[in-house]
Design a protein around this motif. Structure first.
Motif, PDB file in Angstrom:
ATOM      1  N   ARG A 212     -43.987 -35.490  20.416  1.00 35.97           N
ATOM      2  CA  ARG A 212     -43.802 -36.187  20.716  1.00 35.97           C
ATOM      3  C   ARG A 212     -42.522 -35.700  19.758  1.00 35.97           C
ATOM      4  O   ARG A 212     -41.402 -35.795  20.020  1.00 35.97           O
ATOM      5  CB  ARG A 212     -44.240 -37.624  21.317  1.00 35.97           C
ATOM      6  CG  ARG A 212     -42.524 -38.619  21.898  1.00 35.97           C
ATOM      7  CD  ARG A 212     -42.430 -39.697  22.441  1.00 35.97           C
ATOM      8  NE  ARG A 212     -41.204 -40.026  23.082  1.00 35.97           N
ATOM      9  CZ  ARG A 212     -41.201 -41.135  22.394  1.00 35.97           C
ATOM     10  NH1 ARG A 212     -41.528 -41.644  20.893  1.00 35.97           N
ATOM     11  NH2 ARG A 212     -40.054 -42.148  22.666  1.00 35.97           N
ATOM     12  N   GLN A 273     -41.586 -36.050  26.696  1.00 33.19           N
ATOM     13  CA  GLN A 273     -41.352 -36.888  26.535  1.00 33.19           C
ATOM     14  C   GLN A 273     -40.315 -36.632  25.450  1.00 33.19           C
ATOM     15  O   GLN A 273     -39.433 -37.433  25.248  1.00 33.19           O
ATOM     16  CB  GLN A 273     -42.256 -38.427  26.418  1.00 33.19           C
ATOM     17  CG  GLN A 273     -43.416 -38.370  27.259  1.00 33.19           C
ATOM     18  CD  GLN A 273     -42.667 -38.969  28.588  1.00 33.19           C
ATOM     19  OE1 GLN A 273     -41.483 -39.999  28.451  1.00 33.19           O
ATOM     20  NE2 GLN A 273     -42.994 -38.932  29.400  1.00 33.19           N
ATOM     21  N   ARG A 276     -37.219 -35.615  27.625  1.00 34.65           N
ATOM     22  CA  ARG A 276     -36.844 -36.669  28.044  1.00 34.65           C
ATOM     23  C   ARG A 276     -35.793 -36.220  29.586  1.00 34.65           C
ATOM     24  O   ARG A 276     -35.114 -36.774  29.885  1.00 34.65           O
ATOM     25  CB  ARG A 276     -36.687 -37.717  28.071  1.00 34.65           C
ATOM     26  CG  ARG A 276     -37.745 -38.395  27.122  1.00 34.65           C
ATOM     27  CD  ARG A 276     -38.576 -39.234  28.060  1.00 34.65           C
ATOM     28  NE  ARG A 276     -37.499 -39.877  28.749  1.00 34.65           N
ATOM     29  CZ  ARG A 276     -38.415 -41.109  29.508  1.00 34.65           C
ATOM     30  NH1 ARG A 276     -39.633 -40.434  30.136  1.00 34.65           N
ATOM     31  NH2 ARG A 276     -38.091 -41.609  30.030  1.00 34.65           N
TER      32      ARG A 276
END
Length: 313
Positions: A212, A273, A276
């Motif tokens: 991430r 993520q 996003r």
């Protein structure tokens, strides 16, 4: 006398691993170096172990830590013409690791060199496949892409003085720097013979956070590129199937099957993520950053050098 290279090691509570790295450094055929540890607030015996090896320790407040900032602090304390970066939880395979890592700099246009990485029994099965893909057995004198990895790399200090590492990015500071160097007409070189073992003992949350964090930086480097939910599904299933097929051929499926699923899920869910936002990834960047060139092609370079026997040290 100015050493040829300075080895900068970033660490936080690495007492379990750093001694092996420092022993491996002691066994190097090249002796013209200094070692600098950048410690970001270790509460174990990391610093004591390093000082026992005569390492210079630089401290950085944990609240100020970023990957780029810790490297900059270490390089500020360095005096070598070249700076070698090594993670505290790696160790060299061969006694000529430093020689092989610095050899590409004989080309005056090489700004950065990085070496092969492999795992040990602590690494998850899918990470072994990841290492084989990203760090093949064949060297590349001048890469066409800015990929490198500061777990096992080296740069010209003179170029760092012109352009230090970005201290604001959440990860991939090595790629950011290499991209700048290539924009200035320099090259990145891959030295397969400069091999280290990179020990990862991560739980799922750590894998998720790592990818991430890196995706957040990648999005800044290439703002036009996106990573949507469809790409998460595609890459997750493709990589799981590929890993499982390899594990079955190696007769390891029942032992590693579950780790393949959770590792690849956390890898690409973390990447998703980090972005996003739903969109598309170009085929060019998909190949560069998820399917790097040279995967599984060619034979490994034959080495007439005996590996370091750590059990005897």
């Amino acid at each position: 006398m100015t050493p040829r290279c300075s080895i900068v090691i970033r660490a936080f509570n690495e007492g379990k691993h750093i001694g092996k790295l420092l022993k491996g450094i002691e066994q190097q055929t090249m002796r013209d170096f200094e070692v600098i540890l950048v410690d970001s607030g270790s509460t174990d015996d990391t610093r004591n172990i390093a000082e026992g090896f005569g390492v210079k320790v630089v401290h950085i407040d944990p609240k100020e830590f970023t990957f780029g900032r810790s490297l900059n602090r270490g390089i500020e304390a360095a005096t070598g013409e070249f700076v070698v970066m090594a993670s505290a939880h790696v160790y060299p395979v061969y006694p000529d690791w430093l020689e092989q890592l610095l050899q590409p700099f004989e080309d005056a246009q090489v700004a950065c060199a990085y070496g092969k990485q492999r795992g040990n029994e602590s690494n998850k099965y899918s990470e072994h496949q990841f290492f084989r893909q990203w760090f093949p057995d064949q060297s590349v004198a001048r890469q066409s892409i800015p990929f490198c990895n500061n777990a096992n790399s080296a740069i010209r200090r003179a170029l760092w003085e012109v352009h230090p590492y970005d201290e604001e990015v959440t990860g991939l500071e090595d790629l950011v720097w290499a991209k700048w160097a290539m924009s200035e007409g320099y090259f990145v070189s891959y030295a397969a013979a400069a091999e280290i073992i990179h020990v990862h003992e991560e739980v799922p949350k750590q894998v998720y956070n790592r990818y991430r964090r890196e995706a957040m930086t990648f999005k800044q480097i290439y703002p036009e590129e996106k990573f949507g939910f469809g790409h998460f599904l595609e890459l997750f299933f493709k990589n799981v199937l590929s890993d499982m097929g390899t594990a079955m051929r190696e007769r390891k499926f029942f032992r590693v099957g579950w780790s393949i699923v959770w590792f690849r899920f956390m890898q690409f869910w973390g990447t998703f993520q980090g972005y996003r936002q739903p969109s598309s990834v170009t085929e060019r960047l998909r190949k560069v950053f998820y399917y790097p060139p040279g995967i599984g092609t060619g034979d490994a370079e034959i080495r007439d050098v005996q590996p370091i026997r750590y059990d005897d040290l």
